[in-house]
Design an enzyme around this catalytic site. Structure first.
Site, PDB file in Angstrom:
ATOM      1  N   ARG A  47      62.568  83.925 -11.845  1.00 25.64           N
ATOM      2  CA  ARG A  47      61.277  84.494 -12.264  1.00 25.64           C
ATOM      3  C   ARG A  47      60.182  83.625 -11.663  1.00 25.64           C
ATOM      4  NH1 ARG A  47      59.970  80.170 -13.770  1.00 25.64           N
ATOM      5  NH2 ARG A  47      58.151  81.083 -14.722  1.00 25.64           N
TER       6      ARG A  47
ATOM      7  N   ASP B 122      50.362  85.648 -11.449  1.00 28.38           N
ATOM      8  CA  ASP B 122      51.350  86.649 -11.022  1.00 28.38           C
ATOM      9  C   ASP B 122      50.733  87.713 -10.126  1.00 28.38           C
ATOM     10  OD1 ASP B 122      52.200  85.619 -13.928  1.00 28.38           O
ATOM     11  OD2 ASP B 122      53.949  86.033 -12.678  1.00 28.38           O
TER      12      ASP B 122
ATOM     13  N   ASN C 111      48.383  86.494 -15.583  1.00 26.70           N
ATOM     14  CA  ASN C 111      49.344  85.395 -15.722  1.00 26.70           C
ATOM     15  C   ASN C 111      50.021  85.557 -17.074  1.00 26.70           C
ATOM     16  OD1 ASN C 111      50.468  82.933 -14.528  1.00 26.70           O
ATOM     17  ND2 ASN C 111      49.503  81.854 -16.234  1.00 26.70           N
ATOM     18  N   LYS C 112      50.972  84.694 -17.364  1.00 23.06           N
ATOM     19  CA  LYS C 112      51.778  84.807 -18.585  1.00 23.06           C
ATOM     20  C   LYS C 112      50.920  85.005 -19.829  1.00 23.06           C
ATOM     21  CE  LYS C 112      55.320  84.812 -18.658  1.00 23.06           C
ATOM     22  NZ  LYS C 112      56.262  85.927 -18.678  1.00 23.06           N
TER      23      LYS C 112
END
Ligand code: MRU
Length: 349
Positions: A61, A239, A249-250
């Site tokens: 990932r 991302d 992003n996360k």
């Protein structure tokens, strides 16, 4: 089908963290990130379908790592079939394995172009080159980003944007690593990063191996740390970065960015130019992956919420460009990113 597991850690690795993605004897070898931090083990993918399963299952990932996997997926498909139609169909399945990180489709597209020009050999050469370029670019990005941090910086990071999220060295952690390697003494606040725990499991594992001081916190503790004046800078990965500079992003990153702004702490995003998506005008257009409910309702396989609890589990959120102090890329630093400031980078993608 999840691909088979193979050998354990190579004794000759010079970097304390082995490459996340590597080509070994006609297979794609991945660090199995599901097993960290308990065990360093590998998964070996012999087919594009096995690689898709590994991506879906979070064996591998992180946007830059997914980009290189995308290219290797095309290489595997091209070796397995002489039918262009079959190779393109397999490539489409690789590109669709996860929706948010734009690097995955970017890597597939790059390798497909090489396949068209040079067949299976061309696709493999392209994938290997992207892997090498990733590590070199991260070292460059890291050195540039380190100049933004004060000596002894106490840096907060969210999720894992280290070597494990790339082929090597890392993006956000690459910045911290370069600062550390320059002898400038950073220490790191590591958000555990709910729900899957990439911070507590992966970022902490990397910092441990690199001997960089760190402390893991629950995501909800970040506000108290900012209030106490314990954070000098935030560095996170990305991302997908929209053409206007909005950053996916996360999940939880947006909250950290709001905190950083409220406490006048710089908020830096570190990512290669391949993460900037010219086809996505703003963050509102970014597809946010929804993940399984049991990532929230189970802890280590034990149920912690009622069986019928309904769940909303987005994997990512979007931080508006106005909250980003600077974007650190492998092609330079962009202060206060805007569409106009990002445009020159797009040609380098
Ligand atoms: O769901 P993941 O683990 O693939 O999420 C990707 C990430 O690791 C992060 O969002 C990261 O900060 C950006 S990728 C370097």
């Amino acid at each position: 089908m999840v691909p088979r597991r193979s050998s354990i850690e190579s004794p000759v690795a010079r970097d304390p963290i082995p490459p996340t993605v590597a080509w070994r004897a006609g297979r794609v070898r991945l660090i199995d990130q599901r097993a960290l931090p308990i065990r360093l083990r590998y998964v070996s993918c012999a087919t594009a379908a096995e690689l898709v399963a590994a991506i879906r299952d979070l064996v591998v990932r992180g946007a830059p790592a997914l980009g290189v996997c995308g290219a290797f997926g095309v290489a595997l498909a091209a070796r397995a079939s002489s039918s262009e139609h079959t190779v393109f169909a397999a490539a489409a399945r690789v590109a669709d394995a996860r929706p948010t990180a734009v690097n995955l489709a970017w890597g597939v597209d790059r390798a497909l172009a090489a396949y068209r020009a040079g067949g299976a050999g061309g696709a493999l050469a392209c994938a290997r080159e992207l892997a090498a370029v990733d590590v070199a670019g991260n070292r460059r990005l890291g050195a540039l980003g380190a100049t933004l941090l004060p000596d002894g910086a106490r840096v907060l990071t969210h999720c894992n944007a280290g070597s494990l999220a790339c082929v090597g060295y890392g993006t956000a952690l690459g910045v911290i690593r370069a600062h550390h390697e320059a002898g400038r003494g950073p220490s790191v606040w590591v958000d555990e990063t709910r729900p899957v725990g990439q911070g507590a499991r992966l970022t902490a594992w990397e910092l441990d191996r690199l001997a960089i001081p760190y402390r893991v916190i629950v995501d909800a503790a970040a506000a108290s740390l900012f209030a106490a004046g314990e954070v000098d800078a935030v560095v996170v990965g990305a991302d997908r970065i929209a053409a206007n500079g909005d950053v996916a992003n996360k999940i939880g990153t947006y909250g950290v960015a709001v905190l950083a702004r409220a406490h006048r702490v710089p908020f830096y995003v570190a990512a290669p130019v391949s993460t900037i998506d010219p086809a996505t005008a703003s963050g509102a257009e970014i597809v946010i992956e929804q993940r399984r409910a049991d990532e929230i309702t189970l802890a280590h396989g034990v149920r912690t919420a009622p069986r019928r609890a309904e769940v909303w589990n987005p994997a990512f959120d979007v931080t508006p460009a106005r909250l980003v102090s600077a974007l650190v890329t492998d092609a330079g630093v962009v202060p206060k990113p805007t569409g106009a400031r990002l445009r020159p980078l797009l040609a380098l993608r």
